[in-house]
Write a protein that holds these residues in place. Structure first.
Motif: not given
Length: 454
Positions: A363-387
């Motif tokens: 949760h902390d990672f996504l809150r911190r990184e998503t504002p910067r990288s948006g849908l391109a954020t990598r989370f658990r080996d997938r882009s946030l666009a896939e999630w």
């Protein structure tokens, strides 16, 4: 922000009343509604500068002009600072951002009609005074010094207090706009499940609706600079609330959280009394320095609840607070996303299955990184666009199951169209704005105001 408080109310005699305040929001599913709130920036069409409060072409003129449509003014001192029509309000953010706080409605079709009517009314009045409005998460060019403070006592208190707690609180007040939706629950257990799912998924909403990539005339390095601002506003009242995911969370635990949030004010006799940094726990004991010997009422508690700004906020309903404001389709898509996820039991279960093993670190990672990288954020080996694609698919299923049709036979999934495009392309509105700014707009913001104004 909330409409002006009413003052008064039932005296608080025991702590249980604080918990019962939230529990009073329980409603059977047949009575569930949705309320949509969205903010927008007003500007002078000729100069592209923000509107002041006073003057023939200012915010006051907007409020007065809208009364022709049946809106009734709400006054603080001698200044109209809000409007009311039925169960809807128009309120002002500190920098003059114009906010519709919509009525509780049964279907997304009604919400879309309400949003369209509001924008049509705003455009009619704005056009007469040489103004216009635009939906973005952060003002792309204006500095703090360009902004005009609105004459509301609550904001004077916050203006003085914010810089003591974070570097970006004044930017939050003056230069941000959001869209949010407010949704119901039928029990404490239902509230807990919806709170957990929606809190976990707020970063995905942030990524999908990101449309604030600029700051003071150039790229900020963030897809949602609005969302980033909240990370350095006030740690006492913002953030992801890890206790929501802990065993035993419920109305009582949230009440304890609110008791630990420092106060801003007490409202008495039409005036805001500065209680910034003081403790509601002391207020319950009659020891509040701002009102010595006085005990609070339930309305004081209701006012205090509005002064916390987590990514999801509990009142007598749940507020989804993670998205940038935007154009009209986005204003309809935000409630569609959350209604689809939270108002159908099968969809809610599917959304919970998606996030139930996410950790506090996640949760902390996504809150911190998503504002910067948006849908391109990598989370658990997938882009946030896939999630996000999975999340939007669940929302589609939830809305189809509701079977709420408009006059043309369309169900509520039609309002997810902007999100369908985003997950198909992997691009949020911020990505599109950046590309146009670097390309066809020649690094000018005039086309942004021209093409994206309501």
């Amino acid at each position: 922000m909330s409409a002006p408080p009413s003052g008064g109310g039932t005296p608080i005699e025991n702590r249980r009343q604080l918990i019962e305040y939230f529990a009073a929001g329980n409603k059977p599913p047949a009575d569930w509604r949705m309320g949509t709130e969205h903010e927008k920036f007003g500007f002078h069409a000729a100069t592209l500068k923000p509107l002041a409060y006073d003057g023939p072409d200012g915010i006051r003129a907007m409020l007065e002009g809208l009364t022709r449509f049946g809106w009734e003014p709400m006054v603080e001192g001698n200044n109209p600072i809000a409007l009311k029509r039925g169960k809807a309000n128009i309120t002002l953010e500190p920098g003059g951002q114009f906010e519709l706080s919509g009525a509780p409605l049964e279907t997304l079709h009604e919400t879309a009609d309400e949003n369209s009517q509001h924008i049509d009314e705003v455009k009619a009045v704005a056009g007469e005074i040489g103004a216009a409005f635009i939906g973005l998460g952060f003002a792309p060019e204006w500095t703090r010094e360009d902004m005009h403070w609105m004459p509301k006592g609550r904001y004077r208190i916050m203006r003085d207090y914010m810089p003591k707690k974070g570097k970006l609180g004044l930017d939050m007040m003056l230069r941000t706009c959001t869209v949010q939706t407010n949704l119901d629950f039928d029990s404490e257990a239902d509230m807990v499940k919806k709170f957990r799912v929606s809190l976990a998924l707020q970063p995905i909403a942030t990524a999908l609706f990101a449309i604030s990539p600029f700051k003071e005339g150039k790229p900020s390095g963030f897809k949602s600079y609005r969302s980033h601002i909240w990370t350095d506003t006030d740690p006492d009242r913002c953030g992801m609330l890890p206790f929501v995911f802990e065993d035993g969370f419920g109305f009582e635990r949230y009440a304890d959280y609110m008791l630990d949030v420092p106060m801003y004010f007490v409202y008495r006799d039409g005036k805001y009394i500065d209680a910034s940094g003081q403790s509601f726990r002391d207020f319950l004991k009659g020891r509040l320095p701002a009102r010595p010997g006085e005990l609070p009422t339930i309305n004081d508690w209701a006012d205090h609840v509005t002064t916390a700004f987590p990514e999801v906020r509990l009142k007598r309903y749940l507020e989804m607070r993670g998205a940038d404001s935007g154009p009209l389709p986005a204003l309809n898509a935000l409630p569609a996303l959350w209604v689809g996820l939270l108002y159908d039991a099968t969809a809610l279960d599917a959304a919970w299955d998606l996030v139930k093993d996410w950790t506090t670190a996640d949760h902390d990672f996504l809150r911190r990184e998503t504002p910067r990288s948006g849908l391109a954020t990598r989370f658990r080996d997938r882009s946030l666009a896939e999630w996000a694609r999975e999340v939007v698919e669940i929302a589609h299923a939830g809305l189809r199951a509701r079977k709420r049709l408009d006059a043309h036979g369309n169900d509520e999934t039609v309002y997810l169209a902007p999100l369908d495009r985003a997950v198909a392309s992997g691009l949020a509105p911020a990505d599109e704005l950046l590309a146009k700014w670097e390309g066809e707009w020649g690094r000018s913001f005039a086309p942004l105001f021209r093409d994206h104004a309501y």
